[in-house]
Design a protein around this motif. Sequence first.
Motif, PDB file in Angstrom:
ATOM      1  N   ALA A  69       7.434  13.224  -5.720  1.00 56.04           N
ATOM      2  CA  ALA A  69       7.103  13.175  -7.145  1.00 56.04           C
ATOM      3  C   ALA A  69       6.832  11.747  -7.596  1.00 56.04           C
ATOM      4  O   ALA A  69       5.860  11.476  -8.317  1.00 56.04           O
ATOM      5  N   ASP A  70       7.690  10.810  -7.184  1.00 47.40           N
ATOM      6  CA  ASP A  70       7.490   9.418  -7.570  1.00 47.40           C
ATOM      7  C   ASP A  70       6.269   8.833  -6.865  1.00 47.40           C
ATOM      8  O   ASP A  70       5.518   8.035  -7.440  1.00 47.40           O
ATOM      9  N   TYR A  71       6.053   9.246  -5.628  1.00 51.49           N
ATOM     10  CA  TYR A  71       4.918   8.747  -4.832  1.00 51.49           C
ATOM     11  C   TYR A  71       3.591   9.024  -5.543  1.00 51.49           C
ATOM     12  O   TYR A  71       2.686   8.186  -5.541  1.00 51.49           O
ATOM     13  N   ARG A  72       3.492  10.207  -6.154  1.00 49.20           N
ATOM     14  CA  ARG A  72       2.242  10.591  -6.814  1.00 49.20           C
ATOM     15  C   ARG A  72       1.897   9.686  -7.995  1.00 49.20           C
ATOM     16  O   ARG A  72       0.747   9.646  -8.438  1.00 49.20           O
TER      17      ARG A  72
ATOM     18  N   CYS B 286       4.912  -1.186   2.474  1.00 52.69           N
ATOM     19  CA  CYS B 286       4.316   0.141   2.320  1.00 52.69           C
ATOM     20  C   CYS B 286       5.313   1.103   1.691  1.00 52.69           C
ATOM     21  O   CYS B 286       6.460   1.194   2.140  1.00 52.69           O
ATOM     22  N   ILE B 287       4.872   1.784   0.656  1.00 47.23           N
ATOM     23  CA  ILE B 287       5.638   2.887   0.089  1.00 47.23           C
ATOM     24  C   ILE B 287       5.282   4.132   0.894  1.00 47.23           C
ATOM     25  O   ILE B 287       4.123   4.538   0.961  1.00 47.23           O
ATOM     26  N   VAL B 288       6.294   4.710   1.527  1.00 44.21           N
ATOM     27  CA  VAL B 288       6.077   5.840   2.428  1.00 44.21           C
ATOM     28  C   VAL B 288       6.463   7.142   1.730  1.00 44.21           C
ATOM     29  O   VAL B 288       7.564   7.261   1.179  1.00 44.21           O
TER      30      VAL B 288
ATOM     31  N   LEU C 252       8.539   4.388  -9.767  1.00 45.60           N
ATOM     32  CA  LEU C 252       9.765   3.592  -9.846  1.00 45.60           C
ATOM     33  C   LEU C 252       9.896   2.665  -8.649  1.00 45.60           C
ATOM     34  O   LEU C 252      10.311   1.507  -8.779  1.00 45.60           O
ATOM     35  N   VAL C 253       9.531   3.165  -7.467  1.00 48.45           N
ATOM     36  CA  VAL C 253       9.667   2.326  -6.276  1.00 48.45           C
ATOM     37  C   VAL C 253       8.676   1.170  -6.315  1.00 48.45           C
ATOM     38  O   VAL C 253       8.995   0.055  -5.880  1.00 48.45           O
ATOM     39  N   ALA C 254       7.485   1.385  -6.866  1.00 45.54           N
ATOM     40  CA  ALA C 254       6.520   0.284  -7.004  1.00 45.54           C
ATOM     41  C   ALA C 254       7.062  -0.786  -7.962  1.00 45.54           C
ATOM     42  O   ALA C 254       6.886  -1.990  -7.729  1.00 45.54           O
TER      43      ALA C 254
ATOM     44  N   THR D  17       0.838  -1.198   0.000  1.00 45.02           N
ATOM     45  CA  THR D  17       0.000   0.000   0.000  1.00 45.02           C
ATOM     46  C   THR D  17       0.873   1.247   0.000  1.00 45.02           C
ATOM     47  O   THR D  17       2.109   1.156  -0.068  1.00 45.02           O
ATOM     48  N   PHE D  18       0.234   2.413   0.073  1.00 51.06           N
ATOM     49  CA  PHE D  18       0.900   3.710   0.058  1.00 51.06           C
ATOM     50  C   PHE D  18       0.425   4.508   1.263  1.00 51.06           C
ATOM     51  O   PHE D  18      -0.749   4.468   1.619  1.00 51.06           O
TER      52      PHE D  18
END
Length: 310
Positions: free
Chosen positions: A112-115, A82-84, A121-123, A57-58
Amino acid sequence: MLEPIVIPATPSNSLLNYELYIYRGDLENQAAPGNKWHKLKHHLCAANQQKAKVIATFAGPYSNHLHAFSNTLKALDEKGVCIVRGELQANLTPTLKDAAKNGVELWPSSRADYRLGVDSLVAAKIQNEYDDVYWVPEGGGGMLGAKGCQEWARDIARQDNGFDAWALAAGTGTTAAGFLSAPEVPFLHVFSALKGAADQQGEIVQLACKLNSANCSDRLRFHSDCHHGGYAKHSEELRDFMKQIAQLNPNLILDPVYTNKALFAIIKAIQSGQWPNRRTLFIHTGGIQGWRGYKDEHNPFLKVCSHSES
């Protein structure tokens, strides 16, 4: 779970025309209180049907969703990731510490990447790390999250005692969409905790209509001007209000981001005689653990919090 709210007195007699009750969702499900379990449950079922090895999740560093997500996965003995949002610091927030203790793997992400969500990229790195990942949207959102909240609204409606309207705060709008789609809800006031969120009304209606083909918009009033300067921010007037509520309702804890601002708006309208409904049910959506992101002197509910959500 229905309790009357004692409203701060005013010089006028306008309060005599109103009844305000609260549904104590914060007392439900200790691991995932308020709306959190209801938004998660169908996602967890979908992950099980997919036979996912990892549920991801995020979330932000103080996220109520992450707190509930990690508690729930620990109880189910499921692997969580979890992507934080933002860089992880050496001193983790209390929420992130809890998540780590519960076995959730934390992956920091630039804003920026989270959005970009699942396209970030992290996902992609997490997808490469694990064979089969089920992604829960931020806040437990989407159709499955709204479906769980629709069911929650129907459960609450069984306790309804002739209210003219219901009211709740909104972050992602998932809970609001679920409630709006439930025909048992007579009329719904939604108070966005986000600044500049006027467009959210259309998103809530659109998601509600996917769950219920009938036109729901005529049962909704959306309030986008109750953010007090921005998400998670407090004005002096809001701080004074919370102190009054804590004194008059000693067993009630409002969370610092959502329910406090929504209830402030309702009570101010009642005090001025401008609230349109005589009997209103306010929904507490939980989130008390969020007070750990504030200094103790800013928390008027501290004495009660110490015996509640940790």
